[in-house]
Design a protein around this motif. Structure first.
Motif, PDB file in Angstrom:
ATOM      1  N   ALA A 229       9.381  12.849   1.595  1.00 47.92           N
ATOM      2  CA  ALA A 229       8.353  11.826   1.253  1.00 47.92           C
ATOM      3  C   ALA A 229       8.602  10.754   0.492  1.00 47.92           C
ATOM      4  N   THR A 232      11.138   8.902   0.686  1.00 47.11           N
ATOM      5  CA  THR A 232      11.227   7.530   2.000  1.00 47.11           C
ATOM      6  C   THR A 232      10.265   6.801   1.881  1.00 47.11           C
ATOM      7  N   VAL A 233       9.460   7.227   1.206  1.00 46.84           N
ATOM      8  CA  VAL A 233       8.483   5.742   0.930  1.00 46.84           C
ATOM      9  C   VAL A 233       9.534   5.029  -0.202  1.00 46.84           C
ATOM     10  N   GLU A 237       9.282   2.291   3.301  1.00 45.29           N
ATOM     11  CA  GLU A 237       7.766   1.575   3.219  1.00 45.29           C
ATOM     12  C   GLU A 237       7.814   2.378   4.952  1.00 45.29           C
ATOM     13  N   ALA A 240       8.753   5.494   6.696  1.00 41.45           N
ATOM     14  CA  ALA A 240       7.507   6.622   5.785  1.00 41.45           C
ATOM     15  C   ALA A 240       6.841   6.502   7.213  1.00 41.45           C
ATOM     16  N   ILE A 245       4.484   9.266   7.626  1.00 43.13           N
ATOM     17  CA  ILE A 245       3.656   9.761   5.719  1.00 43.13           C
ATOM     18  C   ILE A 245       3.596   8.608   5.714  1.00 43.13           C
TER      19      ILE A 245
END
Length: 369
Positions: A229, A232-233, A237, A240, A245
């Motif tokens: 996570a 991914t962010v 973003e 995500a 997320i």
């Protein structure tokens, strides 16, 4: 097939070339002041690794830089540029000192030291939480708020050391010395217990905690759902959010972990070396940790190697100042700054050229097949 640079070039060759360029420029400066660059390099290396006790000093500096480098790296994986490692380390050291000074006469060392270390992490995390919350919920840029919090941490420490924590009857702004039960064992004492005689140095047991922190960060970032996570962010973003997320939560958690890692500098400095609270014990490690993380590509292995390099520069630079009349401490700082410049701000300067050469070589190899 992919035309991107392979890892051995991106992570290995390019950082090595950046360091080489930094030392070439530093060599020119040494030559301009009238000294032999090769002799200066020999003294630098010997001062960091060759003299009795020098390795212990180098690894002592390395320990602090591992903590601050990991702190920057965790935030970086979430797409955040944590400039506040200096302040977070400062407040983390305050937490270590407050617990140790309050309980050093009441608790045994096996309980007191872990509690003080936990306090260092908690205080560092708490100092990072406010900028993180402001970034996540109010859009305040993390770079601006963490820089501001560095100044706030410095001002708070000055007030506390001068007016609250200062040892009675002492003019210097420092606390009383902690009881020996709160001291982290020195590595030369530990090794002496195994019959290994080494020259005394500030290196202490906190280097083991730094190694465990490296393993923790590696597992967190690359072997857990939370790490996925975070990455991914950091990469995208919007993607995500599409994957379910919560970026706000990831930002806050990443910065809290980052602040806790920086706060562990207090273990090395307060419990390991000084055995008292005092001003400016962070000595710029939080800022150097930024260059360490950039040079190490935000990977624990790279961060350890970069920390060792800067630790050698810290210790070897002291020897340069001692051996050469024309190479002053200020010039040593310039040399360290050149390494930071080429490995940090100019870290990707050679990347386009290397990528172009790699693509040309790969295309030629494919054509030959």
């Amino acid at each position: 097939m992919s035309r991107e640079l392979p890892a051995w070039i991106d992570i290995g060759v390019l950082p090595a070339l950046n360091i080489l360029m930094a030392f070439l420029v530093a060599g020119l400066i040494v030559l301009l002041v009238g000294e032999n660059p090769l002799e200066a390099l020999d003294v630098l290396v010997a001062g960091a690794f060759g003299y009795p006790g020098s390795l212990g000093y180098t690894l002592y500096y390395t320990t602090n830089l591992i903590f601050t480098g990991l702190a920057v790296a965790v935030a970086h994986h979430a797409g955040l540029f944590n400039i506040g490692g200096e302040g977070q380390a400062y407040i983390g050291g305050l937490g270590v000192g407050v617990v140790a000074l309050s309980l050093d006469t009441a608790l045994p060392g096996w309980l007191l030291i872990p509690l003080a270390g936990l306090a260092g992490g908690v205080f560092g995390a708490a100092w990072a939480f406010i900028p993180a919350w402001l970034q996540a919920h109010r859009g305040s840029h993390i770079v601006i708020t963490t820089i501001m919090f560095n100044f706030l941490a410095a001002a708070l420490m000055v007030h506390l050391m001068v007016n609250v924590v200062i040892e009675p009857g002492q003019m210097s702004p420092q606390s009383r010395e902690m009881a020996e039960s709160a001291w982290l064992p020195f590595m030369h004492d530990i090794l002496a217990g195994f019959g290994i005689d080494v020259t005394p140095a500030p290196l202490n047991l906190s280097i083991v905690w730094a190694g465990l922190a490296c393993i923790f960060v590696w597992l967190l970032i690359w072997r857990t759902r939370w790490g996925y996570a975070i990455r991914t962010v950091g990469h995208n973003e919007k993607a995500a959010v599409y994957a379910g997320i919560d970026p706000k939560r990831v930002i806050v958690v990443s910065m809290v972990i980052s602040g806790a890692l920086a706060g562990f500098v207090g273990l090395n400095e307060i419990l390991g070396v000084h055995h008292r609270l005092l001003l400016n014990f962070t000595a710029g490690y939080g800022f150097t940790g930024i260059a360490v993380a950039l040079m190490g590509r935000s990977h624990p292995v790279g961060i350890v190697l970069a920390s060792l390099l800067f630790g050698a520069l810290y210790q070897g630079g002291t020897e340069l100042d001692f051996e050469f009349q024309t190479i002053t401490r200020d010039l040593v700082v310039v040399i360290q700054g050149l390494v930071i410049l080429f490995s940090g701000a100019l870290a990707f300067m050679l990347h386009p050229t290397a990528l172009k050469l790699w693509r040309a070589w790969t295309a030629r190899r494919e054509a030959a097949q």
